[in-house]
Design a protein around this motif. Structure first.
Motif, mmCIF file in Angstrom:
data_model
loop_
_atom_site.group_PDB
_atom_site.id
_atom_site.type_symbol
_atom_site.label_atom_id
_atom_site.label_comp_id
_atom_site.label_asym_id
_atom_site.label_seq_id
_atom_site.Cartn_x
_atom_site.Cartn_y
_atom_site.Cartn_z
ATOM 1 N N ALA A 73 54.756 39.066 27.077
ATOM 2 C CA ALA A 73 53.939 38.214 26.215
ATOM 3 C C ALA A 73 52.999 37.324 27.023
ATOM 4 C CB ALA A 73 54.842 37.357 25.329
ATOM 5 N N SER A 74 53.340 37.072 28.296
ATOM 6 C CA SER A 74 52.521 36.170 29.107
ATOM 7 C C SER A 74 52.662 36.513 30.583
ATOM 8 C CB SER A 74 52.976 34.721 28.898
ATOM 9 O OG SER A 74 54.284 34.549 29.448
ATOM 10 N N LYS A 75 51.746 35.973 31.382
ATOM 11 C CA LYS A 75 51.831 36.202 32.820
ATOM 12 C C LYS A 75 53.084 35.556 33.407
ATOM 13 C CE LYS A 75 48.529 32.481 33.668
ATOM 14 N NZ LYS A 75 47.154 32.177 34.057
ATOM 15 N N GLU A 76 53.488 34.394 32.867
ATOM 16 C CA GLU A 76 54.699 33.745 33.355
ATOM 17 C C GLU A 76 55.927 34.617 33.125
ATOM 18 O OE1 GLU A 76 52.385 32.132 31.495
ATOM 19 O OE2 GLU A 76 51.661 30.638 32.932
ATOM 20 N N GLU A 77 55.990 35.232 31.946
ATOM 21 C CA GLU A 77 57.106 36.133 31.638
ATOM 22 C C GLU A 77 57.121 37.314 32.606
ATOM 23 O OE1 GLU A 77 58.386 39.131 28.048
ATOM 24 O OE2 GLU A 77 57.411 37.257 27.465
ATOM 25 N N ALA A 78 55.955 37.854 32.898
ATOM 26 C CA ALA A 78 55.837 38.989 33.818
ATOM 27 C C ALA A 78 56.262 38.590 35.236
ATOM 28 C CB ALA A 78 54.404 39.514 33.822
ATOM 29 N N ILE A 79 55.816 37.421 35.685
ATOM 30 C CA ILE A 79 56.172 36.946 37.030
ATOM 31 C C ILE A 79 57.682 36.719 37.122
ATOM 32 C CG2 ILE A 79 55.926 35.039 38.681
ATOM 33 C CD1 ILE A 79 53.017 34.703 37.519
ATOM 34 N N ASP B 71 41.400 33.820 27.990
ATOM 35 C CA ASP B 71 40.839 34.593 26.878
ATOM 36 C C ASP B 71 39.346 34.830 27.110
ATOM 37 O OD1 ASP B 71 43.274 34.778 25.636
ATOM 38 O OD2 ASP B 71 42.923 33.090 24.280
ATOM 39 N N ALA B 72 38.657 33.819 27.649
ATOM 40 C CA ALA B 72 37.220 33.929 27.898
ATOM 41 C C ALA B 72 36.912 34.813 29.106
ATOM 42 C CB ALA B 72 36.623 32.543 28.098
ATOM 43 N N ASP B 73 37.819 34.841 30.078
ATOM 44 C CA ASP B 73 37.617 35.616 31.309
ATOM 45 C C ASP B 73 38.905 36.369 31.639
ATOM 46 O OD1 ASP B 73 36.613 36.634 33.682
ATOM 47 O OD2 ASP B 73 37.001 34.793 34.816
ATOM 48 N N PRO B 74 39.198 37.435 30.866
ATOM 49 C CA PRO B 74 40.466 38.143 31.074
ATOM 50 C C PRO B 74 40.508 38.889 32.411
ATOM 51 C CG PRO B 74 39.140 39.241 29.396
ATOM 52 C CD PRO B 74 38.404 37.998 29.789
ATOM 53 N N GLY C 70 49.084 46.070 29.688
ATOM 54 C CA GLY C 70 48.494 45.059 30.557
ATOM 55 C C GLY C 70 49.019 43.654 30.310
ATOM 56 N N VAL C 71 48.807 42.819 31.302
ATOM 57 C CA VAL C 71 49.134 41.393 31.244
ATOM 58 C C VAL C 71 47.870 40.657 31.679
ATOM 59 C CG1 VAL C 71 50.575 39.537 32.161
ATOM 60 C CG2 VAL C 71 51.533 41.818 31.912
#
Length: 145
Positions: free
Chosen positions: A15-21, A89-92, A83-84
Motif C-alpha cells: 500500500a505504501s513505500k514504507e510498507e514495502a521497505i 502523486d505529482a511526481d511518481p 509497482g510501489v
C-alpha cells in the motif's frame, strides 16, 4: 552476490513505500542478516535520500549509522508487478523491483554497484518484473553475480 531462494519474492503488493521497505527489512531480519533496528534505519535512509534509483528499481538499505545492526551481508529481491510509488502523486517514481540489502564492510557498495550495472539496462529490469518464478529471477541475477 549470494542469492537465497527464501529471500526472493514474486507477485507482492504494498500500500505504501514504507510498507514495502519494512517488508524488505523483515526478510533480511528473518534470514539472520540484520537486527530489528536496521529496519527503522531503512525507513530513515529513504527519508534522508530517496532509495529510488530509476529504471523502476529501488534499493532499500540502512543508514551508515546502522552498519552496526548488520550481522551478515544479504539481499532480498521483491517483485511488485503493480509497482510501489517512491515519489509523490505529482511526481511518481514507480518501482517494480526492490533490492533490500545489508552489507558488511565494503559488501554494501559492491552490491549496489552490481545491481546498478545490471539494472542500467531497462530490458533486464523488465525481465525481472516479468519473471514468473523465484528460480527465473535467480537465474537472471546470477548471470551477472
Amino acid at each position: 552476490m549470494q542469492l537465497e531462494n527464501k529471500l526472493i519474492h514474486v507477485n507482492q503488493a504494498f500500500a505504501s513505500k514504507e510498507e514495502a521497505i519494512r517488508f524488505c527489512g523483515r526478510q533480511l531480519q528473518a534470514a539472520g542478516h540484520v537486527k530489528e533496528a536496521y529496519i527503522e534505519a531503512m525507513i530513515q535512509r529513504n527519508q534522508d535520500l530517496s532509495i529510488y534509483m530509476g529504471n523502476f528499481i529501488a534499493i532499500p538499505h540502512g543508514t551508515d549509522a546502522a552498519k552496526k545492526e548488520v550481522l551478515s551481508s544479504g539481499i532480498t529481491i521483491v517483485q511488485v508487478p503493480a509497482g510501489v510509488n517512491f515519489g509523490t502523486d505529482a511526481d511518481p517514481k514507480i518501482a517494480t523491483i526492490l533490492f533490500g540489502i545489508a552489507g558488511l564492510g565494503e559488501d554494501h557498495l559492491e552490491m549496489i554497484q552490481k545491481i546498478s550495472i545490471f539494472c542500467a539496462d531497462v530490458d533486464n529490469v523488465v525481465k525481472l518484473a516479468d519473471a514468473q518464478s523465484v528460480e527465473e529471477i535467480k537465474q537472471l541475477l546470477e548471470s551477472v553475480a
